[in-house]
Design a protein around this motif. Structure first.
Motif, PDB file in Angstrom:
ATOM      1  N   LYS A 275       0.832  -1.212   0.000  1.00  0.00           N
ATOM      2  CA  LYS A 275       0.000   0.000   0.000  1.00  0.00           C
ATOM      3  C   LYS A 275       0.862   1.256   0.000  1.00  0.00           C
ATOM      4  O   LYS A 275       0.550   2.235  -0.699  1.00  0.00           O
ATOM      5  CB  LYS A 275      -0.954  -0.013   1.192  1.00  0.00           C
ATOM      6  CG  LYS A 275      -2.028  -1.083   1.079  1.00  0.00           C
ATOM      7  CD  LYS A 275      -3.195  -0.836   2.021  1.00  0.00           C
ATOM      8  CE  LYS A 275      -2.780  -0.870   3.467  1.00  0.00           C
ATOM      9  NZ  LYS A 275      -3.942  -0.686   4.366  1.00  0.00           N
ATOM     10  N   SER A 276       1.932   1.245   0.774  1.00  0.00           N
ATOM     11  CA  SER A 276       2.810   2.413   0.818  1.00  0.00           C
ATOM     12  C   SER A 276       3.348   2.745  -0.565  1.00  0.00           C
ATOM     13  O   SER A 276       3.362   3.902  -0.992  1.00  0.00           O
ATOM     14  CB  SER A 276       3.960   2.143   1.791  1.00  0.00           C
ATOM     15  OG  SER A 276       4.882   3.215   1.789  1.00  0.00           O
ATOM     16  N   HIS A 277       3.784   1.723  -1.294  1.00  0.00           N
ATOM     17  CA  HIS A 277       4.358   1.962  -2.617  1.00  0.00           C
ATOM     18  C   HIS A 277       3.357   2.612  -3.567  1.00  0.00           C
ATOM     19  O   HIS A 277       3.595   3.691  -4.107  1.00  0.00           O
ATOM     20  CB  HIS A 277       4.855   0.656  -3.229  1.00  0.00           C
ATOM     21  CG  HIS A 277       5.234   0.791  -4.667  1.00  0.00           C
ATOM     22  ND1 HIS A 277       6.357   1.457  -5.086  1.00  0.00           N
ATOM     23  CD2 HIS A 277       4.612   0.375  -5.808  1.00  0.00           C
ATOM     24  CE1 HIS A 277       6.432   1.448  -6.403  1.00  0.00           C
ATOM     25  NE2 HIS A 277       5.386   0.787  -6.866  1.00  0.00           N
ATOM     26  N   TYR A 278       2.231   1.965  -3.782  1.00  0.00           N
ATOM     27  CA  TYR A 278       1.306   2.454  -4.802  1.00  0.00           C
ATOM     28  C   TYR A 278       0.745   3.828  -4.458  1.00  0.00           C
ATOM     29  O   TYR A 278       0.677   4.719  -5.314  1.00  0.00           O
ATOM     30  CB  TYR A 278       0.168   1.451  -4.997  1.00  0.00           C
ATOM     31  CG  TYR A 278       0.565   0.226  -5.781  1.00  0.00           C
ATOM     32  CD1 TYR A 278       0.441   0.193  -7.169  1.00  0.00           C
ATOM     33  CD2 TYR A 278       1.080  -0.906  -5.143  1.00  0.00           C
ATOM     34  CE1 TYR A 278       0.806  -0.925  -7.892  1.00  0.00           C
ATOM     35  CE2 TYR A 278       1.440  -2.031  -5.857  1.00  0.00           C
ATOM     36  CZ  TYR A 278       1.308  -2.038  -7.240  1.00  0.00           C
ATOM     37  OH  TYR A 278       1.685  -3.147  -7.950  1.00  0.00           O
ATOM     38  N   TYR A 279       0.334   4.023  -3.230  1.00  0.00           N
ATOM     39  CA  TYR A 279      -0.345   5.272  -2.874  1.00  0.00           C
ATOM     40  C   TYR A 279       0.618   6.430  -2.649  1.00  0.00           C
ATOM     41  O   TYR A 279       0.242   7.590  -2.833  1.00  0.00           O
ATOM     42  CB  TYR A 279      -1.220   5.051  -1.639  1.00  0.00           C
ATOM     43  CG  TYR A 279      -2.457   4.255  -1.929  1.00  0.00           C
ATOM     44  CD1 TYR A 279      -3.570   4.838  -2.549  1.00  0.00           C
ATOM     45  CD2 TYR A 279      -2.532   2.905  -1.601  1.00  0.00           C
ATOM     46  CE1 TYR A 279      -4.712   4.098  -2.828  1.00  0.00           C
ATOM     47  CE2 TYR A 279      -3.674   2.156  -1.877  1.00  0.00           C
ATOM     48  CZ  TYR A 279      -4.752   2.753  -2.491  1.00  0.00           C
ATOM     49  OH  TYR A 279      -5.881   2.015  -2.768  1.00  0.00           O
ATOM     50  N   GLU A 280       1.864   6.146  -2.267  1.00  0.00           N
ATOM     51  CA  GLU A 280       2.816   7.229  -2.020  1.00  0.00           C
ATOM     52  C   GLU A 280       3.668   7.575  -3.230  1.00  0.00           C
ATOM     53  O   GLU A 280       4.152   8.701  -3.354  1.00  0.00           O
ATOM     54  CB  GLU A 280       3.725   6.867  -0.846  1.00  0.00           C
ATOM     55  CG  GLU A 280       3.009   6.785   0.489  1.00  0.00           C
ATOM     56  CD  GLU A 280       3.976   6.540   1.640  1.00  0.00           C
ATOM     57  OE1 GLU A 280       4.825   7.420   1.900  1.00  0.00           O
ATOM     58  OE2 GLU A 280       3.879   5.461   2.263  1.00  0.00           O
ATOM     59  N   THR A 288      -2.511  13.398  -2.909  1.00  0.00           N
ATOM     60  CA  THR A 288      -2.320  13.637  -1.480  1.00  0.00           C
ATOM     61  C   THR A 288      -1.302  12.700  -0.859  1.00  0.00           C
ATOM     62  O   THR A 288      -0.774  12.974   0.214  1.00  0.00           O
ATOM     63  CB  THR A 288      -3.646  13.480  -0.713  1.00  0.00           C
ATOM     64  OG1 THR A 288      -4.098  12.119  -0.840  1.00  0.00           O
ATOM     65  CG2 THR A 288      -4.711  14.425  -1.257  1.00  0.00           C
ATOM     66  N   GLY A 289      -1.053  11.564  -1.507  1.00  0.00           N
ATOM     67  CA  GLY A 289      -0.141  10.580  -0.940  1.00  0.00           C
ATOM     68  C   GLY A 289      -0.691   9.871   0.280  1.00  0.00           C
ATOM     69  O   GLY A 289       0.041   9.165   0.984  1.00  0.00           O
ATOM     70  N   ILE A 290      -1.977  10.024   0.543  1.00  0.00           N
ATOM     71  CA  ILE A 290      -2.585   9.365   1.695  1.00  0.00           C
ATOM     72  C   ILE A 290      -2.722   7.870   1.417  1.00  0.00           C
ATOM     73  O   ILE A 290      -3.185   7.462   0.347  1.00  0.00           O
ATOM     74  CB  ILE A 290      -3.967   9.979   2.010  1.00  0.00           C
ATOM     75  CG1 ILE A 290      -3.782  11.418   2.517  1.00  0.00           C
ATOM     76  CG2 ILE A 290      -4.738   9.137   3.017  1.00  0.00           C
ATOM     77  CD1 ILE A 290      -5.069  12.173   2.703  1.00  0.00           C
ATOM     78  N   VAL A 291      -2.317   7.071   2.390  1.00  0.00           N
ATOM     79  CA  VAL A 291      -2.401   5.612   2.278  1.00  0.00           C
ATOM     80  C   VAL A 291      -3.632   5.141   3.051  1.00  0.00           C
ATOM     81  O   VAL A 291      -3.757   5.435   4.242  1.00  0.00           O
ATOM     82  CB  VAL A 291      -1.138   4.943   2.853  1.00  0.00           C
ATOM     83  CG1 VAL A 291      -1.236   3.428   2.741  1.00  0.00           C
ATOM     84  CG2 VAL A 291       0.114   5.451   2.132  1.00  0.00           C
ATOM     85  N   PRO A 292      -4.553   4.438   2.415  1.00  0.00           N
ATOM     86  CA  PRO A 292      -5.764   3.988   3.103  1.00  0.00           C
ATOM     87  C   PRO A 292      -5.455   2.982   4.209  1.00  0.00           C
ATOM     88  O   PRO A 292      -4.511   2.203   4.113  1.00  0.00           O
ATOM     89  CB  PRO A 292      -6.602   3.360   1.998  1.00  0.00           C
ATOM     90  CG  PRO A 292      -5.637   3.002   0.931  1.00  0.00           C
ATOM     91  CD  PRO A 292      -4.542   4.018   1.005  1.00  0.00           C
ATOM     92  N   LYS A 293      -6.281   3.011   5.264  1.00  0.00           N
ATOM     93  CA  LYS A 293      -6.097   2.074   6.381  1.00  0.00           C
ATOM     94  C   LYS A 293      -6.539   0.666   6.005  1.00  0.00           C
ATOM     95  O   LYS A 293      -5.958  -0.315   6.464  1.00  0.00           O
ATOM     96  CB  LYS A 293      -6.889   2.543   7.604  1.00  0.00           C
ATOM     97  CG  LYS A 293      -6.334   3.785   8.256  1.00  0.00           C
ATOM     98  CD  LYS A 293      -7.113   4.149   9.510  1.00  0.00           C
ATOM     99  CE  LYS A 293      -6.897   3.124  10.619  1.00  0.00           C
ATOM    100  NZ  LYS A 293      -7.543   3.543  11.887  1.00  0.00           N
ATOM    101  N   GLY A 294      -7.596   0.550   5.199  1.00  0.00           N
ATOM    102  CA  GLY A 294      -8.120  -0.762   4.856  1.00  0.00           C
ATOM    103  C   GLY A 294      -7.493  -1.302   3.586  1.00  0.00           C
ATOM    104  O   GLY A 294      -6.614  -0.679   3.004  1.00  0.00           O
TER     105      GLY A 294
END
Length: 341
Positions: A275-280, A288-294
């Motif tokens: 998740k960190s890779h794709y969203y950031e 926004t670079g926000i990583v979803p919790k779910g």
């Protein structure tokens, strides 16, 4: 601010200019298989690199082929070894995988990709040809396979494995990227339809057989798994592959859980890195670079019922042993996966 690069194109086309050099038993390209000579550079986030970590573990190559794990994010130029003390890989002595690419005498120009195999005697990348790397692990490194290692590329089934794997690559592995990086509505919709048409085809195929080809795990299953395990966490939302979640496709969801709970699969998955890779990194898609919790990953450990279809993951072989020290991934809620039936 770190330049993460851009990814969206009018109609996404993957750069496939990989280094074709092979590491083989006979050393035909000048690089013979040798224990301790090479280092496999990967990221837990990358599905293409994930294939190599699974195959390496299933075949028991850890004692002869060490592994460098890059962090989940990178800049526009290179994967970095920011997980290691001082941000330097302890074996290669470099902070950036790009350094090993630039050490090559041919001035390699395409992007710095994982997986890559580095010759520790020269510090140079030997190959980053990810489809060939895993096939060579199965066919060229046989002298160093663990006792009980499965045959992931059985000779009698190779043509069928190749055919199925190519369809998976074109429509699913690469298909999710064609959806996510599409810069035009028409390109996105075409990729979306192609992706889900192939997933429906796979669901039908797997409704009556436990594995994609034959009655044991093969290279084809590994290539599909690395996309499926990322589907709900990133592709469904981030890449707009949202006709259905994996967890809403009963056959594929059960199949993916079956593999996840088989040693060598779930114990190589790091959802935090994924998740960190794709969203950031893909900031042109997610500014926004926000990583979803779910989503909640605990469902991966629920019963799948696929044993009723017959077959067994390793055939006459055995599951791999414990994960090598230092290569553990964070456990999911509940106990870690045990040996598959």
């Amino acid at each position: 601010m770190v330049d993460q690069g851009t990814y969206v194109e009018e109609s996404y086309k993957r750069d496939t200019r990989y280094i074709p050099t092979r590491i083989t038993a006979d050393g035909r390209d000048g690089f013979p298989v040798e224990p301790g000579r090479y280092r496999l550079a990967v990221s837990r986030a990358c599905p293409w690199a994930h294939r190599s970590t699974i195959v390496r573990r299933l075949l028991g190559l850890e004692p002869v082929l060490s592994m460098a794990v890059a962090g989940p994010t990178h800049d526009a130029d290179s994967w970095t070894f920011d997980l290691d003390p001082g941000g330097v890989d302890p074996v290669l002595g470099i902070p950036r995988l790009k350094d090993a690419y630039e050490a090559r005498p041919d001035g390699y120009k395409p992007g710095v990709t994982v997986p890559a195999i580095v010759d520790t005697t020269t510090g140079q990348v030997v190959t980053n040809d990810f489809p060939q790397i895993t096939l060579d692990f199965s066919t060229q490194w046989t002298q160093f396979h663990r006792e009980g290692a499965p045959d992931l590329y059985p000779e009698a089934l190779r043509s069928e494995i190749d055919e199925v794997a190519e369809l998976i690559y074109q429509d699913v592995n690469n298909g999710v990227y064609r959806c996510g990086f599409a810069g035009k509505q028409e390109s996105y919709e075409k990729a979306y339809d192609r992706l889900f048409s192939r997933l429906d085809w796979l669901s039908e195929r797997l409704s009556t057989q436990r594995y994609l080809v034959g009655d044991t795990i093969t290279e084809a299953d590994i290539r599909l798994f690395t996309t499926l395990v990322r589907f709900d966490a990133v592709y469904h939302g981030h890449f707009k592959c949202n006709r259905s979640k994996l967890s809403e496709m009963p056959v594929l969801w059960a199949y993916a859980r079956d593999l996840f709970q088989t040693p060598g699969f779930g114990d190589t998955v790091n959802f935090e890195h994924i998740k960190s890779h794709y969203y950031e990194v893909h900031l042109d898609i997610n500014p926004t670079g926000i990583v979803p919790k779910g989503p909640d990953p605990s469902g991966w450990l629920t019963a799948h019922g696929r044993e009723e279809l017959g077959g067994s993951p390793f055939g006459t072989g055995t599951p791999p042993g414990a994960v090598a020290e230092g290569e553990e991934v964070p456990p999911l809620t509940g106990s870690q996966p045990n040996a598959g039936a």
